[in-house]
Design a protein around this motif. Structure first.
Motif, PDB file in Angstrom:
ATOM      1  N   GLY A  80       0.775  -1.114  -0.125  1.00  0.00           N
ATOM      2  CA  GLY A  80       0.281   0.178   0.184  1.00  0.00           C
ATOM      3  C   GLY A  80       0.670   0.897  -0.086  1.00  0.00           C
ATOM      4  N   TYR A  81       0.176   2.188  -0.387  1.00  0.00           N
ATOM      5  CA  TYR A  81       0.685   3.607  -0.877  1.00  0.00           C
ATOM      6  C   TYR A  81       1.380   4.095   1.117  1.00  0.00           C
ATOM      7  CZ  TYR A  81       2.471   8.060  -2.943  1.00  0.00           C
ATOM      8  OH  TYR A  81       3.346   8.663  -3.524  1.00  0.00           O
ATOM      9  N   THR A  82       1.049   4.427   1.885  1.00  0.00           N
ATOM     10  CA  THR A  82       1.463   4.132   3.115  1.00  0.00           C
ATOM     11  C   THR A  82       3.044   3.883   3.657  1.00  0.00           C
ATOM     12  OG1 THR A  82      -0.732   4.683   4.144  1.00  0.00           O
ATOM     13  CG2 THR A  82       0.681   4.506   6.204  1.00  0.00           C
ATOM     14  N   ALA A  83       2.737   2.604   2.980  1.00  0.00           N
ATOM     15  CA  ALA A  83       3.866   2.146   3.401  1.00  0.00           C
ATOM     16  C   ALA A  83       4.997   2.460   3.008  1.00  0.00           C
ATOM     17  CB  ALA A  83       4.112  -0.276   3.114  1.00  0.00           C
ATOM     18  N   ALA A  84       4.883   3.045   1.296  1.00  0.00           N
ATOM     19  CA  ALA A  84       6.006   3.539   0.468  1.00  0.00           C
ATOM     20  C   ALA A  84       6.063   5.084   0.972  1.00  0.00           C
ATOM     21  CB  ALA A  84       5.163   3.658  -1.227  1.00  0.00           C
ATOM     22  N   GLN A  85       4.977   5.521   1.928  1.00  0.00           N
ATOM     23  CA  GLN A  85       5.631   6.772   1.867  1.00  0.00           C
ATOM     24  C   GLN A  85       6.609   6.575   3.122  1.00  0.00           C
ATOM     25  OE1 GLN A  85       1.713   8.405   2.510  1.00  0.00           O
ATOM     26  NE2 GLN A  85       2.252   9.500   1.014  1.00  0.00           N
ATOM     27  N   LEU A  86       6.084   5.763   4.283  1.00  0.00           N
ATOM     28  CA  LEU A  86       7.277   5.131   5.587  1.00  0.00           C
ATOM     29  C   LEU A  86       8.458   4.751   4.768  1.00  0.00           C
ATOM     30  CD1 LEU A  86       4.443   2.786   7.540  1.00  0.00           C
ATOM     31  CD2 LEU A  86       5.358   5.460   8.276  1.00  0.00           C
ATOM     32  N   PHE A  87       8.601   4.138   3.699  1.00  0.00           N
ATOM     33  CA  PHE A  87      10.074   4.048   3.038  1.00  0.00           C
ATOM     34  C   PHE A  87      10.376   5.368   2.847  1.00  0.00           C
ATOM     35  CE2 PHE A  87       9.074  -1.287   2.076  1.00  0.00           C
ATOM     36  CZ  PHE A  87       8.223  -1.436   3.140  1.00  0.00           C
ATOM     37  N   GLU A  88       9.942   6.046   2.408  1.00  0.00           N
ATOM     38  CA  GLU A  88      10.155   7.525   2.743  1.00  0.00           C
ATOM     39  C   GLU A  88      11.511   7.907   3.205  1.00  0.00           C
ATOM     40  OE1 GLU A  88       9.380  10.890  -0.524  1.00  0.00           O
ATOM     41  OE2 GLU A  88       8.227   9.076  -0.564  1.00  0.00           O
ATOM     42  N   SER A 132     -13.567  -8.405  -9.298  1.00  0.00           N
ATOM     43  CA  SER A 132     -14.238  -8.261  -8.399  1.00  0.00           C
ATOM     44  C   SER A 132     -15.228  -7.494  -8.173  1.00  0.00           C
ATOM     45  CB  SER A 132     -14.154  -9.007  -7.114  1.00  0.00           C
ATOM     46  OG  SER A 132     -14.402  -8.854  -5.513  1.00  0.00           O
ATOM     47  N   PRO A 133     -16.019  -6.689  -6.936  1.00  0.00           N
ATOM     48  CA  PRO A 133     -16.965  -5.848  -6.474  1.00  0.00           C
ATOM     49  C   PRO A 133     -15.688  -4.855  -5.455  1.00  0.00           C
ATOM     50  CG  PRO A 133     -18.263  -7.039  -6.786  1.00  0.00           C
ATOM     51  CD  PRO A 133     -17.072  -7.836  -6.661  1.00  0.00           C
ATOM     52  N   LYS A 134     -14.734  -6.215  -5.538  1.00  0.00           N
ATOM     53  CA  LYS A 134     -14.477  -5.049  -4.101  1.00  0.00           C
ATOM     54  C   LYS A 134     -12.716  -4.886  -4.811  1.00  0.00           C
ATOM     55  CE  LYS A 134     -14.350  -8.030   0.200  1.00  0.00           C
ATOM     56  NZ  LYS A 134     -13.371  -9.006   1.286  1.00  0.00           N
ATOM     57  N   ALA A 135     -12.413  -4.799  -5.687  1.00  0.00           N
ATOM     58  CA  ALA A 135     -11.296  -4.466  -7.027  1.00  0.00           C
ATOM     59  C   ALA A 135     -11.682  -2.870  -7.376  1.00  0.00           C
ATOM     60  CB  ALA A 135     -11.145  -5.317  -8.169  1.00  0.00           C
ATOM     61  N   MET A 136     -13.179  -2.398  -6.751  1.00  0.00           N
ATOM     62  CA  MET A 136     -13.308  -0.905  -7.157  1.00  0.00           C
ATOM     63  C   MET A 136     -12.538  -0.308  -5.885  1.00  0.00           C
ATOM     64  SD  MET A 136     -15.168  -1.945  -9.335  1.00  0.00           S
ATOM     65  CE  MET A 136     -15.852  -0.063 -10.284  1.00  0.00           C
ATOM     66  N   ASN A 137     -13.088   1.318  -6.177  1.00  0.00           N
ATOM     67  CA  ASN A 137     -11.616   1.847  -5.421  1.00  0.00           C
ATOM     68  C   ASN A 137     -10.214   1.897  -4.630  1.00  0.00           C
ATOM     69  OD1 ASN A 137     -14.033   3.564  -5.702  1.00  0.00           O
ATOM     70  ND2 ASN A 137     -15.202   3.043  -3.598  1.00  0.00           N
ATOM     71  N   LEU A 138     -10.012   1.225  -5.518  1.00  0.00           N
ATOM     72  CA  LEU A 138      -8.789   0.589  -5.210  1.00  0.00           C
ATOM     73  C   LEU A 138      -6.922   2.017  -6.024  1.00  0.00           C
ATOM     74  CD1 LEU A 138      -8.538  -3.228  -5.226  1.00  0.00           C
ATOM     75  CD2 LEU A 138      -8.582  -1.701  -3.403  1.00  0.00           C
ATOM     76  N   ASP A 139      -6.061   2.057  -5.779  1.00  0.00           N
ATOM     77  CA  ASP A 139      -4.940   2.384  -5.665  1.00  0.00           C
ATOM     78  C   ASP A 139      -3.891   1.818  -6.214  1.00  0.00           C
ATOM     79  OD1 ASP A 139      -4.192   4.732  -7.333  1.00  0.00           O
ATOM     80  OD2 ASP A 139      -3.958   6.196  -5.576  1.00  0.00           O
ATOM     81  N   HIS A 140      -3.927   1.067  -7.421  1.00  0.00           N
ATOM     82  CA  HIS A 140      -2.580   0.088  -7.196  1.00  0.00           C
ATOM     83  C   HIS A 140      -1.286   1.011  -7.631  1.00  0.00           C
ATOM     84  CE1 HIS A 140      -5.088  -3.219  -7.390  1.00  0.00           C
ATOM     85  NE2 HIS A 140      -5.795  -2.957  -8.013  1.00  0.00           N
ATOM     86  N   PHE A 141      -0.457   1.363  -7.136  1.00  0.00           N
ATOM     87  CA  PHE A 141       1.032   1.856  -7.830  1.00  0.00           C
ATOM     88  C   PHE A 141       2.049   0.990  -8.212  1.00  0.00           C
ATOM     89  CE2 PHE A 141       0.813   1.685  -3.544  1.00  0.00           C
ATOM     90  CZ  PHE A 141       2.966   1.113  -2.879  1.00  0.00           C
ATOM     91  N   ALA A 142       2.983   1.430  -9.147  1.00  0.00           N
ATOM     92  CA  ALA A 142       4.898   0.772  -9.282  1.00  0.00           C
ATOM     93  C   ALA A 142       5.135   1.424  -8.937  1.00  0.00           C
ATOM     94  CB  ALA A 142       4.211   0.492 -10.124  1.00  0.00           C
TER      95      ALA A 142
END
Length: 195
Positions: A80-88, A132-142
């Protein structure tokens, strides 16, 4: 070789994340020690060998100096993106500022030979997330890390996006793995669960 222990922290309200991650890690091997922790701080200070942080976009999680010192001593899988910010905040190259966002559609990935995975388990690309409906509102990143990047001297690419190999949704730097595929584990494909 001793069997590693895991601590999992999730800031999501989805009650299925931790039991599903536990099931994926242990598989049929009940010897694995996989514990859920209820707070971010408890996870960072736990005695587990590996800390798994499943934290999408949670700006409330912050590092103070003491937690930062604990986190610097850990093996961490950050999803997740918060993990990316923690690593930053830890001054790693695998960080939020080095990433591009994919939105709700997770890219197919190609697992590469790396220090962590010396023999990739798949020859071709795999789809990591089921529809899946659970795939909605996600924000994948790379992470943006082309094959010619100087960052490859410190960053180990585990999987690149099939549609644009300049981006890697799964990367490692030292004891830290960053995963930008943020779908809940209950909708991971069998191949991605194996990975």
């Amino acid at each position: 070789m001793s069997i590693p222990s895991f601590a999992i922290f999730s800031s999501s309200e989805d009650p299925e994340i931790i039991p599903t991650l536990r099931s994926i890690i242990t598989g049929a091997d009940s010897e694995f020690d996989v514990q859920a922790v209820s707070t971010f701080e408890e996870g960072i200070t736990s005695s587990a060998d590996v800390l798994i942080l499943f934290i999408g976009d949670d700006p409330s999680l912050e590092l103070n100096d003491e937690l930062e010192q604990h986190l610097k001593q850990r093996k961490v899988i950050g999803i997740g993106y918060t993990a990316a910010q923690l690593f930053e905040a830890l001054r790693l190259e695998i960080k939020g500022g080095a990433c591009a966002h994919y939105g709700t559609v997770a890219p197919k990935i190609k697992v590469e030979e790396s220090e962590l995975i010396q023999t990739p388990p798949f020859e071709g690309p795999i789809r990591p997330v089921q529809l899946s409906p659970k795939a909605m509102n996600l924000d994948h990143f790379a992470m943006h890390i082309p094959r010619y990047s100087d960052l490859l001297s410190v960053v180990d690419v585990i999987a690149r996006a099939e549609d644009d190999e300049n981006y890697a949704p799964i990367v490692r730097q030292g004891n830290y793995v960053l995963i930008g595929l943020v779908a809940p584990p209950e909708i991971w494909t069998p191949e991605y669960r194996e990975l």
